[in-house]
Scaffold this active site. Sequence first.
Site, PDB file in Angstrom:
ATOM      1  N   GLN A  31      57.117  41.016  27.808  1.00 42.36           N
ATOM      2  CA  GLN A  31      58.429  40.311  28.430  1.00 42.36           C
ATOM      3  C   GLN A  31      57.994  38.722  28.919  1.00 42.36           C
ATOM      4  OE1 GLN A  31      60.094  44.325  29.809  1.00 42.36           O
ATOM      5  NE2 GLN A  31      61.254  42.519  30.656  1.00 42.36           N
ATOM      6  N   ARG A  74      65.816  47.312  34.260  1.00 41.83           N
ATOM      7  CA  ARG A  74      67.166  46.550  33.844  1.00 41.83           C
ATOM      8  C   ARG A  74      67.521  46.004  35.565  1.00 41.83           C
ATOM      9  NH1 ARG A  74      70.778  47.872  28.972  1.00 41.83           N
ATOM     10  NH2 ARG A  74      72.067  45.970  28.859  1.00 41.83           N
ATOM     11  N   CYS A  75      66.766  45.778  36.300  1.00 40.64           N
ATOM     12  CA  CYS A  75      67.371  45.308  37.771  1.00 40.64           C
ATOM     13  C   CYS A  75      66.436  44.171  38.195  1.00 40.64           C
ATOM     14  CB  CYS A  75      67.459  46.585  38.466  1.00 40.64           C
ATOM     15  SG  CYS A  75      66.377  46.925  39.619  1.00 40.64           S
ATOM     16  N   GLU A 103      71.913  42.948  33.695  1.00 42.80           N
ATOM     17  CA  GLU A 103      71.473  44.336  34.503  1.00 42.80           C
ATOM     18  C   GLU A 103      72.704  45.081  35.373  1.00 42.80           C
ATOM     19  OE1 GLU A 103      66.997  42.831  34.626  1.00 42.80           O
ATOM     20  OE2 GLU A 103      68.278  42.135  36.406  1.00 42.80           O
TER      21      GLU A 103
END
Lengths: 292, 784
Positions: free
Chosen positions: B219, B366-367, B735
């Site tokens: 990523q 996802r945060c 998110e």
Amino acid sequence: MIPAAFEYVRAHSIDEAIAHLQQHGGDARVLAGGQSLIPAMRFRLARPAVLVDINSVRDLSYLRASDGVLEIGATSRDSDVERAGWIGDRRWSLIHDVSRVVADPVVRQMGTVVGSLCHNDPSGDWTTAALASRAEVVVRGKAGARTVPIDEFLVDSFTTAVGEGEMAVAARFPKPDDRTAGSYQKIERKVGDFATAAAAVQISLNADGTVRAAGIALSAAGPCALRVDEAERLLVGREPRDETIRAAADAASRRSAPQADLRGGVDYKKHLAGVLVARGLRQALARLGARA
Amino acid sequence: MSTEPKPGGSLGVAMKRKEDPRFIQGKGRYVDDISLPGMLHLAIVRSPYPHAGITSIDISEAMRVPGVRAVITGKDLEAAGLGWLPTFHGFDKQMVLAIGKVLFQYQEVAAVFAESRGAAADGAEAVHVEYAPLPVVTDPFAARTDQVILRPDREKKTNHIYHWEVGDKDATARALRTSPRRISQRIWFQRCHPAPLEPCGCVAQFDAMGRLQFYVTSQAPHVYRTALAIVTGIAEDKIHVISPDIGGGFGNKVPVYPGYVCAIVGALKLGRPVKWIESRTENLTSTGFARDYHMDVEIGATDDGRMTALHVATTADHGAFDAAADPTKYPAGMFGIVTGSYDVPAAHAEVDAYFTNKAPGGIAYRCSFRVTEASYAIERAMDILADELRMDPVEVRRKNFVRKDQFPYQSRLGFTYDSGDYQKALDVALEKIGYKELLKEQTAKRLRGELMGIGFSTFTEVVGAGPSKHFDILGIKMFDSAEIRIHPTGAGIVRTGTKSQGQGHETTWAQIVAEELGLDPQNIMVEEGDTDTAPYGLGTYASRSTPVAGGAIAMAARRVREKAKKVAAHLLEVGEADVEWQDYKFQVKGVPAKSVTMKEVAFAAYTNMSQNEPGLEASYYYDPPNMTFPSGCYVAVVDVDRETGEVKVRRFLAVDDCGIIINPLIVEGQIHGGLTEGFAIAFMQEIQYDSDGNNLNTNFTDYLLPTSLETPHWETAKVTTPSPHHPIGAKGVGESPNVGSPAAFVNAVIDALSPLGVRHLDMPITRDKVWRAIRAAEAKTALA
């Protein structure tokens, strides 16, 4: 997730398959749908030296109704049953219910009824339905075919009456009369999961509304699918009223002997066995237009 | 809503994703699609023990397996100076292959290189390791006692990793003491795993020039390049990191994993390319997990429901190594967002982290770095407060909201919220869900003994790390970048330091460029993930792509426009000062009839540039002035089956405020995906260890991903308060649904069970757990 090395042979006839199985004995496994076997091999939990693929055996893929029996060939897929023309007839409602909740739709494209019986997973759906339907399994060996009642066929977890050098070629479900209906009740965490608890129910009524015959079985409630004889006895000859249903459900709860796992504790699963049998009976009766 | 892309006016267009034809046709190119001549395959031998000394490793049988070319162990790596890997925020290090002992089940112990994947797997099975089991610590509260020291390699002989705190401790304690009403609750956000469908993997090759070509599921490709240069000592110009298509990341593909180092070492040692692709089990058991925060929440309030103080003390389980991927100065990430959407006069938050015999991680699933944990804690606690006060949870929230006129709002825990309108989002939600009718229905059902619940979550996030004065990873400031080139025909390319893993950058980045330059987004190519061509950036995670790289793209495009203006002046035969950008065209000030399009200007920039420098390109490195603060109001409506404990999510409404929306279709998709993950976390997912340290969720049979059949129907709505400091007013959305939804689900279930006296259950809310809660309550009633 790479399987250990294995040999692969493709059989084109039952005799050829049996010859391979005779030759390799306990090192060989039959490959039908492969939906349990292949994952087990990828985890190296199963390490057969030889796979005998029966998918090219032409006379094994059939659903045949004759002499009051529905015979399902060894390579007939779950989805074949799910989509059969006659499946909507209420007398087949137990099998219809099961055919829609085995694993997930993708698995049902490949998975077979007979393969599931032979796998004899403690959480199997077809094994449980076969008990409630009083099915039989046709087993072929070198010496010919024999027909084994399902209660004798299911020996222990992942163990059946199929011996070395033998294979199951068909499952036979007796054709229920038109005052028969069933229901399959399953609780699962998600589609495709093994059952947290499941119950198969099939009842036939007499003209006077009393129960003529009852089949009640549980999944995920012991080493393999479990018949609840006590509940069956409680129902036969009686009108299926609320208190009888409750008594049958209690018998199922008592008989259930599940393992605790991530799906739930023993007491929860025992409780569910009763809830699901009661729900199954009520649904089967509703399908018959009878009231509990 | 327009769905047709057009030159100019691209912002807010629900354009179909440019990348999808490739993915839908199975033509994506993932790491595992890469096959190089002479490539070897790597398989990793893993520990069956959670804590054990390594007595011996015998590789002789493995070396005899046909096709096996080499086996390396921790000792080999240690000798090469590669025994340990620094973790991203720099406070700890992690073994590449076990040295002396193993600290968690499935830890990497040896690496086997072979001609095929099968041979590598056979070789791994033939490595014989003798272990001497050691006492296992799986509970962070047991770790706290320091009876067993898990990491004697560290200077301080304790399992305690760090203490972090923010806020006014004394004032908060005082306010709590004097509050007329108080609640306290331990709230656990269970250990879960991002479980991207594509697991992690890489291909390492040293090319003819001796340059490392490293294809990897990263990523953050640029951070990898720098980290690899630091770890391996290879000069950074000799490292080329390429992130091809990625099948989901969710934070799991931010850290550098031992398998990557082994693949590089193997490629160097054997002179051949090496591929490593982990299995599902390896992904779930050894790569970055998320959450695992035990949060003791206390709230003080007045009798009429005004919050007076908030205190949260967290015990964090970090596993065997502190591999949490957080910015350097934020070991507990953005946990300071725990005051949420509420104007709390006194607040204090603290986190103490411990080592245990579990897999390392603590990544941001996802945060934005622990925002989910914080949001869940406050949103769950608000319902407990409402229950204590016998007030409607909606009213308690409304009473304590940061008001619209308070923005920019300075929170007691150090953040300056940029914008928001929490009242409005709540009003929209109540109207759309039909709250009054639902309450009536619920009252009627309760009289019949039926269990129906309505749950709210009115959350605020902090995303877009971040301003350079606060945020860095490995010392590198968390800016991001964009380079734009416009070709003679008015088509172009934009490259950024981010990397899409499914977020749709190929579409949204093109839309930003097209909006700023009046070009067709279909002809703006987006390229990311190649460190040789893309400008340096910190990557895609923590909802930072749009807030940071999105800002860089808009600013780079404006630089292009500045240059284009000179060319336009030449074409319009006026001075530059007389040219203005109006309706996606350059025109002579006040004379719309005298105008040129960007397409015409682009051609002239290469053919008729007059005294201007040829070409039309610009780059921008964007250092955001502040974080962005997306918010939302989520509502769940559930029915609980009393007999079986089954929870049916009947309705779910997400009202999101993510600022200015670039592509509503992509935003909608992001919300659906994140809600589905939040649903899974609330009801299904936990990485569970038994007391012996065995991981119980090692594949998708036991770590559940919901299918379309379980997933509720999602309803969405929006409120828009643009971010005042972002170039296009966007805040980021990827998110929000994962951050905001777990509390809504759980609050709804607890609301359903509240007539039975149930006040809290920890996630995942399984049927077994619900049934037990009901049964316990019924037993209590029977006794009474």
